[in-house]
Design a protein around this motif. Sequence first.
Motif, PDB file in Angstrom:
ATOM      1  N   ALA A 112      18.444  23.344  16.068  1.00 42.73           N
ATOM      2  CA  ALA A 112      19.263  22.428  16.856  1.00 42.73           C
ATOM      3  C   ALA A 112      19.808  23.032  18.139  1.00 42.73           C
ATOM      4  N   ASP A 113      19.420  24.269  18.477  1.00 39.91           N
ATOM      5  CA  ASP A 113      19.877  24.889  19.715  1.00 39.91           C
ATOM      6  C   ASP A 113      21.397  24.807  19.853  1.00 39.91           C
ATOM      7  N   GLY A 114      22.077  25.088  18.757  1.00 41.43           N
ATOM      8  CA  GLY A 114      23.534  25.061  18.804  1.00 41.43           C
ATOM      9  C   GLY A 114      24.140  23.714  18.524  1.00 41.43           C
ATOM     10  N   GLY A 115      23.305  22.673  18.362  1.00 40.24           N
ATOM     11  CA  GLY A 115      23.839  21.350  18.096  1.00 40.24           C
ATOM     12  C   GLY A 115      24.388  21.238  16.680  1.00 40.24           C
ATOM     13  N   GLU A 116      25.266  20.283  16.495  1.00 38.91           N
ATOM     14  CA  GLU A 116      25.910  20.078  15.194  1.00 38.91           C
ATOM     15  C   GLU A 116      25.202  18.965  14.429  1.00 38.91           C
ATOM     16  N   ILE A 117      24.717  19.299  13.231  1.00 40.00           N
ATOM     17  CA  ILE A 117      24.049  18.324  12.379  1.00 40.00           C
ATOM     18  C   ILE A 117      25.074  17.734  11.415  1.00 40.00           C
ATOM     19  N   SER A 118      25.136  16.423  11.330  1.00 40.22           N
ATOM     20  CA  SER A 118      26.034  15.759  10.392  1.00 40.22           C
ATOM     21  C   SER A 118      25.256  14.685   9.640  1.00 40.22           C
ATOM     22  N   THR A 119      25.820  14.255   8.508  1.00 38.84           N
ATOM     23  CA  THR A 119      25.139  13.301   7.630  1.00 38.84           C
ATOM     24  C   THR A 119      26.082  12.166   7.264  1.00 38.84           C
TER      25      THR A 119
END
Length: 264
Positions: free
Chosen positions: A117-124
Amino acid sequence: MSDISPENPIPGAHPELASLATRPYAPKSLRAIWLQIYDRLADAIERDLVAPGTKLPGEVHLADLFGVSRITVRRALALHQSEGKLQARKGVGIFVRQKPRYFEIRNDMTFADSLVADGGEISTRTLLLERGAASAEAARLFGLSPGDPVLKLHRLRMLDGAPIYVSRKEFPLARFPRFEADYAESASVVAVYRATGIAHYRRAETRVRGGLASREEADILGLTPKTPVQHVTSINRDPDGAAIELNRGCWPMSSVELVFTSDG
């Protein structure tokens, strides 16, 4: 007409976009005005004059910027949305879609591990968790009779708050009688596996096919209906080879690059 120029743009307009917008139009007989606006937006996106993730000005401001009606602007925006270059977030606005993300498909990797994610935040976000009749494919896979119940789990994955992937999963109820309780504690399917004694699993099969977003998929992912998407069907099996999950997922076509790798 408002006094709009690259030096005096409307509020929220990107200077380079304003510069493209104020160029004279070619005659409508050569190319419709809304398509000329589409071309200029495409130029701005492709040359990164408007960076990925940027929120565009609203329709009213864009209409003023390009000196046309809102309907004309809306046609140009809609075509870009249908092609996946722009993404509408309900109640928020229209954004330039992020560049495709690298998603590694390997048989022992979780979603979060697979998405670089290149530093991105994954959420669900859990959209649905219920018991219901198995689909025909799930019934065959799990060795069930038509109408036998399974556990159904629908989830939306987001990257930096933007929808990127929606999945519809089915699990054999006999194998996971405490699924709801175990999932409530962790919101993790892998944790449910482990709570049931499945320490390891493998993705035994992954099928990918192109298609167009259904209205439901478009609503969830913030797309225009019939936007090109990638439909992914995968099967997880336990160490003994028994099927434990059938997953059907949907990615916007331009949001991800699927990379298949071996176990190394």
